[in-house]
Design a protein around this motif. Sequence first.
Motif, PDB file in Angstrom:
ATOM      1  N   LEU A 194       0.838  -1.196   0.000  1.00  0.00           N
ATOM      2  CA  LEU A 194       0.000   0.000   0.000  1.00  0.00           C
ATOM      3  C   LEU A 194       0.871   1.243   0.000  1.00  0.00           C
ATOM      4  CD1 LEU A 194      -2.647   1.625   0.434  1.00  0.00           C
ATOM      5  CD2 LEU A 194      -2.338   1.237   2.893  1.00  0.00           C
ATOM      6  N   ARG A 195       0.649   2.106  -0.980  1.00  0.00           N
ATOM      7  CA  ARG A 195       1.334   3.384  -1.016  1.00  0.00           C
ATOM      8  C   ARG A 195       0.529   4.336  -1.898  1.00  0.00           C
ATOM      9  NH1 ARG A 195       4.194   4.140  -5.763  1.00  0.00           N
ATOM     10  NH2 ARG A 195       4.564   2.277  -7.029  1.00  0.00           N
ATOM     11  N   GLN A 196       0.780   5.599  -1.712  1.00  0.00           N
ATOM     12  CA  GLN A 196       0.089   6.611  -2.507  1.00  0.00           C
ATOM     13  C   GLN A 196       0.749   6.735  -3.876  1.00  0.00           C
ATOM     14  OE1 GLN A 196       0.061  10.513  -0.681  1.00  0.00           O
ATOM     15  NE2 GLN A 196      -0.108  11.500  -2.684  1.00  0.00           N
ATOM     16  N   ALA A 197      -0.047   6.662  -4.941  1.00  0.00           N
ATOM     17  CA  ALA A 197       0.488   6.887  -6.286  1.00  0.00           C
ATOM     18  C   ALA A 197       0.946   8.334  -6.388  1.00  0.00           C
ATOM     19  CB  ALA A 197      -0.587   6.596  -7.333  1.00  0.00           C
ATOM     20  N   GLU A 198       2.005   8.564  -7.152  1.00  0.00           N
ATOM     21  CA  GLU A 198       2.572   9.912  -7.260  1.00  0.00           C
ATOM     22  C   GLU A 198       1.568  10.929  -7.779  1.00  0.00           C
ATOM     23  OE1 GLU A 198       6.132   9.843  -9.530  1.00  0.00           O
ATOM     24  OE2 GLU A 198       7.241   8.608  -8.097  1.00  0.00           O
ATOM     25  N   ASP A 199       0.669  10.479  -8.653  1.00  0.00           N
ATOM     26  CA  ASP A 199      -0.300  11.409  -9.244  1.00  0.00           C
ATOM     27  C   ASP A 199      -1.680  11.310  -8.598  1.00  0.00           C
ATOM     28  OD1 ASP A 199      -0.517   8.847 -10.247  1.00  0.00           O
ATOM     29  OD2 ASP A 199      -1.007   9.462 -12.295  1.00  0.00           O
ATOM     30  N   ALA A 200      -1.743  10.734  -7.409  1.00  0.00           N
ATOM     31  CA  ALA A 200      -3.031  10.626  -6.710  1.00  0.00           C
ATOM     32  C   ALA A 200      -3.319  11.880  -5.901  1.00  0.00           C
ATOM     33  CB  ALA A 200      -3.033   9.412  -5.791  1.00  0.00           C
ATOM     34  N   VAL A 201      -4.589  12.200  -5.779  1.00  0.00           N
ATOM     35  CA  VAL A 201      -5.034  13.314  -4.934  1.00  0.00           C
ATOM     36  C   VAL A 201      -5.395  12.746  -3.561  1.00  0.00           C
ATOM     37  CG1 VAL A 201      -6.759  15.115  -4.616  1.00  0.00           C
ATOM     38  CG2 VAL A 201      -5.938  14.570  -6.921  1.00  0.00           C
ATOM     39  N   VAL A 202      -4.808  13.295  -2.511  1.00  0.00           N
ATOM     40  CA  VAL A 202      -5.087  12.819  -1.155  1.00  0.00           C
ATOM     41  C   VAL A 202      -6.378  13.441  -0.631  1.00  0.00           C
ATOM     42  CG1 VAL A 202      -4.268  12.722   1.231  1.00  0.00           C
ATOM     43  CG2 VAL A 202      -2.645  12.498  -0.657  1.00  0.00           C
ATOM     44  N   VAL A 203      -7.262  12.587  -0.124  1.00  0.00           N
ATOM     45  CA  VAL A 203      -8.486  13.050   0.525  1.00  0.00           C
ATOM     46  C   VAL A 203      -8.485  12.479   1.939  1.00  0.00           C
ATOM     47  CG1 VAL A 203     -11.006  13.027   0.533  1.00  0.00           C
ATOM     48  CG2 VAL A 203      -9.772  13.175  -1.642  1.00  0.00           C
ATOM     49  N   ASP A 204      -8.317  13.344   2.940  1.00  0.00           N
ATOM     50  CA  ASP A 204      -8.304  12.936   4.342  1.00  0.00           C
ATOM     51  C   ASP A 204      -9.668  13.237   4.937  1.00  0.00           C
ATOM     52  OD1 ASP A 204      -7.996  12.741   7.151  1.00  0.00           O
ATOM     53  OD2 ASP A 204      -5.857  13.163   6.990  1.00  0.00           O
ATOM     54  N   THR A 205     -10.364  12.168   5.374  1.00  0.00           N
ATOM     55  CA  THR A 205     -11.738  12.339   5.855  1.00  0.00           C
ATOM     56  C   THR A 205     -11.834  12.355   7.381  1.00  0.00           C
ATOM     57  OG1 THR A 205     -12.233   9.957   5.890  1.00  0.00           O
ATOM     58  CG2 THR A 205     -12.553  11.129   3.804  1.00  0.00           C
TER      59      THR A 205
END
Length: 227
Positions: A194-205
């Motif tokens: 599990l890791r964040q893709a470089e071009d992903a937008v982070v949404v913290d809920t």
Amino acid sequence: MDETIYSVAVDGPSGAGKSTLAKAVAAELGIVYVDTGAIYRSIGYEIFRRGIDPKDTAAVIEALPEIHIEMRYGEDGLQRMYLNGDDVTAEIRRPEISMYASGVSAIGEVRAFLLNMQRDLAKKSSVIMDGRDIGTVVLPNADVKIYLTASVEMRAKRRMLELEKRGTPQPFEEVLQQIEERDWADMHRDVAPLRQAEDAVVVDTSALNFEESLAQILAVIRRGRNI
């Protein structure tokens, strides 16, 4: 939205609300929701009911040819999971199946076994697909990528309430420990961690309610699709 086929990849840790929010997005946009976690849970459940240790790689691989997974969508548009002809939609959500799902998902042969199945779904129709490695491995060219997260305490609280509603309550500390263990396993596995893709937008809920979270995700998708 237009009728051009497109894909939305949603990744993030356990308990971040990926499935619930992705279902709502699919309903709002009229696209197909694919819960990849349910696919891995189905394999994990089969390994569980066969009495196989999910860390016994050889035994898990040996069982794969005898596992047939099918996703069906009811009139309500919700995904149901069938394992060798049996509807296991409810069974795969049992708390103990989480670690089985995490265990089998760390096996490269299992991921290869399911990869084409997941990609084929995205070729046939517009989808929103959630999991741990959708934007990084399964759909690296997805039109929109979102990394959905929340604090571990908030995720544990939400999961605890979810379990209570299902009639399988667990103490908060137990749920918190399970999520922390699942996070570590998902982030440290050798295959597709599990890791964040470089071009992903982070949404913290963490500080958002369901409606606010949904609105934020829809806004990201619409920006990404230029509509």
